[in-house]
Each structure stands twice: as structure tokens, then as C-alpha cells.
Design a protein around this motif. Structure first.
Motif, PDB file in Angstrom:
ATOM      1  N   ILE A 137       0.841  -1.202   0.000  1.00 23.37           N
ATOM      2  CA  ILE A 137       0.000   0.000   0.000  1.00 23.37           C
ATOM      3  C   ILE A 137       0.874   1.249   0.000  1.00 23.37           C
ATOM      4  CG2 ILE A 137      -1.632   1.345   1.380  1.00 23.37           C
ATOM      5  CD1 ILE A 137      -2.857  -1.396   2.222  1.00 23.37           C
ATOM      6  N   VAL A 138       1.919   1.264   0.800  1.00 21.16           N
ATOM      7  CA  VAL A 138       2.818   2.423   0.861  1.00 21.16           C
ATOM      8  C   VAL A 138       3.483   2.644  -0.491  1.00 21.16           C
ATOM      9  CG1 VAL A 138       4.977   3.277   1.866  1.00 21.16           C
ATOM     10  CG2 VAL A 138       3.194   2.334   3.332  1.00 21.16           C
ATOM     11  N   ARG A 139       3.975   1.572  -1.123  1.00 25.93           N
ATOM     12  CA  ARG A 139       4.592   1.717  -2.439  1.00 25.93           C
ATOM     13  C   ARG A 139       3.602   2.275  -3.450  1.00 25.93           C
ATOM     14  NH1 ARG A 139       6.984  -3.377  -1.292  1.00 25.93           N
ATOM     15  NH2 ARG A 139       5.364  -4.363  -2.527  1.00 25.93           N
ATOM     16  N   THR A 140       2.353   1.841  -3.400  1.00 22.10           N
ATOM     17  CA  THR A 140       1.339   2.323  -4.332  1.00 22.10           C
ATOM     18  C   THR A 140       1.058   3.803  -4.104  1.00 22.10           C
ATOM     19  OG1 THR A 140       0.321   0.133  -4.387  1.00 22.10           O
ATOM     20  CG2 THR A 140      -1.025   1.967  -5.137  1.00 22.10           C
ATOM     21  N   VAL A 141       0.922   4.216  -2.861  1.00 19.31           N
ATOM     22  CA  VAL A 141       0.630   5.620  -2.550  1.00 19.31           C
ATOM     23  C   VAL A 141       1.800   6.510  -2.967  1.00 19.31           C
ATOM     24  CG1 VAL A 141       0.253   7.245  -0.658  1.00 19.31           C
ATOM     25  CG2 VAL A 141      -1.002   5.090  -0.726  1.00 19.31           C
ATOM     26  N   VAL A 142       3.021   6.078  -2.714  1.00 17.43           N
ATOM     27  CA  VAL A 142       4.194   6.859  -3.094  1.00 17.43           C
ATOM     28  C   VAL A 142       4.273   6.977  -4.610  1.00 17.43           C
ATOM     29  CG1 VAL A 142       6.731   6.848  -3.125  1.00 17.43           C
ATOM     30  CG2 VAL A 142       5.499   6.378  -1.006  1.00 17.43           C
ATOM     31  N   ALA A 143       4.015   5.889  -5.338  1.00 17.43           N
ATOM     32  CA  ALA A 143       4.060   5.928  -6.799  1.00 17.43           C
ATOM     33  C   ALA A 143       3.003   6.885  -7.345  1.00 17.43           C
ATOM     34  CB  ALA A 143       3.859   4.533  -7.374  1.00 17.43           C
ATOM     35  N   GLU A 144       1.804   6.891  -6.769  1.00 17.11           N
ATOM     36  CA  GLU A 144       0.757   7.800  -7.218  1.00 17.11           C
ATOM     37  C   GLU A 144       1.129   9.246  -6.920  1.00 17.11           C
ATOM     38  OE1 GLU A 144      -2.845   6.474  -5.376  1.00 17.11           O
ATOM     39  OE2 GLU A 144      -3.010   4.727  -6.668  1.00 17.11           O
ATOM     40  N   ALA A 145       1.765   9.490  -5.790  1.00 14.19           N
ATOM     41  CA  ALA A 145       2.173  10.850  -5.437  1.00 14.19           C
ATOM     42  C   ALA A 145       3.227  11.357  -6.424  1.00 14.19           C
ATOM     43  CB  ALA A 145       2.707  10.897  -4.012  1.00 14.19           C
ATOM     44  N   LEU A 146       4.146  10.492  -6.848  1.00 14.13           N
ATOM     45  CA  LEU A 146       5.166  10.902  -7.808  1.00 14.13           C
ATOM     46  C   LEU A 146       4.535  11.210  -9.160  1.00 14.13           C
ATOM     47  CD1 LEU A 146       8.072   8.430  -6.975  1.00 14.13           C
ATOM     48  CD2 LEU A 146       7.929  10.862  -6.441  1.00 14.13           C
ATOM     49  N   ASN A 147       3.538  10.441  -9.580  1.00 19.56           N
ATOM     50  CA  ASN A 147       2.869  10.691 -10.852  1.00 19.56           C
ATOM     51  C   ASN A 147       2.115  12.009 -10.826  1.00 19.56           C
ATOM     52  OD1 ASN A 147       3.792   8.371 -12.045  1.00 19.56           O
ATOM     53  ND2 ASN A 147       1.984   7.171 -11.538  1.00 19.56           N
ATOM     54  N   GLN A 148       1.581  12.403  -9.690  1.00 20.23           N
ATOM     55  CA  GLN A 148       0.842  13.647  -9.590  1.00 20.23           C
ATOM     56  C   GLN A 148       1.764  14.858  -9.648  1.00 20.23           C
ATOM     57  OE1 GLN A 148      -1.470  13.383  -6.034  1.00 20.23           O
ATOM     58  NE2 GLN A 148      -2.892  11.892  -6.879  1.00 20.23           N
ATOM     59  N   ARG A 149       3.030  14.680  -9.361  1.00 25.65           N
ATOM     60  CA  ARG A 149       3.975  15.787  -9.369  1.00 25.65           C
ATOM     61  C   ARG A 149       4.406  16.163 -10.780  1.00 25.65           C
ATOM     62  NH1 ARG A 149       8.068  14.090  -4.538  1.00 25.65           N
ATOM     63  NH2 ARG A 149       6.538  14.109  -2.892  1.00 25.65           N
ATOM     64  N   GLU A 150       4.263  15.246 -11.730  1.00 25.60           N
ATOM     65  CA  GLU A 150       4.681  15.532 -13.090  1.00 25.60           C
ATOM     66  C   GLU A 150       3.801  16.633 -13.665  1.00 25.60           C
ATOM     67  OE1 GLU A 150       4.679  11.985 -15.378  1.00 25.60           O
ATOM     68  OE2 GLU A 150       5.992  10.921 -14.009  1.00 25.60           O
ATOM     69  N   VAL A 151       4.437  17.545 -14.356  1.00 21.08           N
ATOM     70  CA  VAL A 151       3.715  18.662 -14.953  1.00 21.08           C
ATOM     71  C   VAL A 151       3.673  18.438 -16.453  1.00 21.08           C
ATOM     72  CG1 VAL A 151       3.733  21.149 -15.339  1.00 21.08           C
ATOM     73  CG2 VAL A 151       4.462  20.218 -13.137  1.00 21.08           C
ATOM     74  N   GLY A 152       2.487  18.376 -17.002  1.00 19.42           N
ATOM     75  CA  GLY A 152       2.341  18.239 -18.436  1.00 19.42           C
ATOM     76  C   GLY A 152       2.134  19.601 -19.072  1.00 19.42           C
ATOM     77  N   LEU A 153       2.782  19.823 -20.208  1.00 17.00           N
ATOM     78  CA  LEU A 153       2.653  21.098 -20.881  1.00 17.00           C
ATOM     79  C   LEU A 153       1.609  21.058 -21.993  1.00 17.00           C
ATOM     80  CD1 LEU A 153       6.415  22.078 -21.081  1.00 17.00           C
ATOM     81  CD2 LEU A 153       4.705  22.839 -19.435  1.00 17.00           C
ATOM     82  N   GLY A 154       1.002  19.915 -22.224  1.00 17.28           N
ATOM     83  CA  GLY A 154      -0.057  19.810 -23.201  1.00 17.28           C
ATOM     84  C   GLY A 154       0.416  19.553 -24.617  1.00 17.28           C
ATOM     85  N   PHE A 155       1.684  19.226 -24.822  1.00 14.19           N
ATOM     86  CA  PHE A 155       2.181  18.935 -26.158  1.00 14.19           C
ATOM     87  C   PHE A 155       1.965  17.474 -26.488  1.00 14.19           C
ATOM     88  CE2 PHE A 155       4.843  22.529 -24.780  1.00 14.19           C
ATOM     89  CZ  PHE A 155       4.527  23.417 -25.796  1.00 14.19           C
TER      90      PHE A 155
END
Length: 63
Positions: free
Chosen positions: A29-47
Motif C-alpha cells: 500500500i505504501v509503495r502504491t501511494v508513493v508511486a501515485e504521489a510521484l505521478n501527480q507531481r509531473e507537470v504536463g505542458l499539453g504537447f
């Protein structure tokens, strides 16, 4: 990587087996939550994936 030496389930008490299962599930569960938190930090520029962005340096004329 460490080799874990786990006790045989037949040699463990019911509470020890339950504790082992709980710790494995908690780690997952901890690994899953940490992985989701890292994915949310990525910033997409829309390209689109095949688009590139190039910048031309601003040049001023010398007077």
C-alpha cells in the motif's frame, strides 16, 4: 539485494502469520501511494508526444 530467510508457515503461530501478511500488505500500500504521489507531481505542458518546442534566444541590436 538481501536474501530473506522466512520462517516456514507451519512453524509460525497464527498471530505471527497474520502479522507477516499485514506487514507485506502495508508495504504494498505504501509503495502504491508513493508511486501515485510521484505521478501527480509531473507537470504536463499539453504537447503531443511527437511535438518539439524550440526557443530562439532574444537578440537585441547594439546601437
Amino acid at each position: 539485494m538481501k536474501n530473506l530467510e522466512l520462517a516456514s508457515p507451519s512453524e509460525m503461530s497464527a498471530s505471527a502469520r497474520a502479522g507477516e501478511i499485514t506487514s507485506i500488505l502495508a508495504a504494498a500500500i505504501v509503495r502504491t501511494v508513493v508511486a501515485e504521489a510521484l505521478n501527480q507531481r509531473e507537470v504536463g505542458l499539453g504537447f503531443l508526444p511527437d511535438q518539439r518546442v524550440h526557443t530562439i534566444p532574444y537578440q537585441t541590436e547594439k546601437l
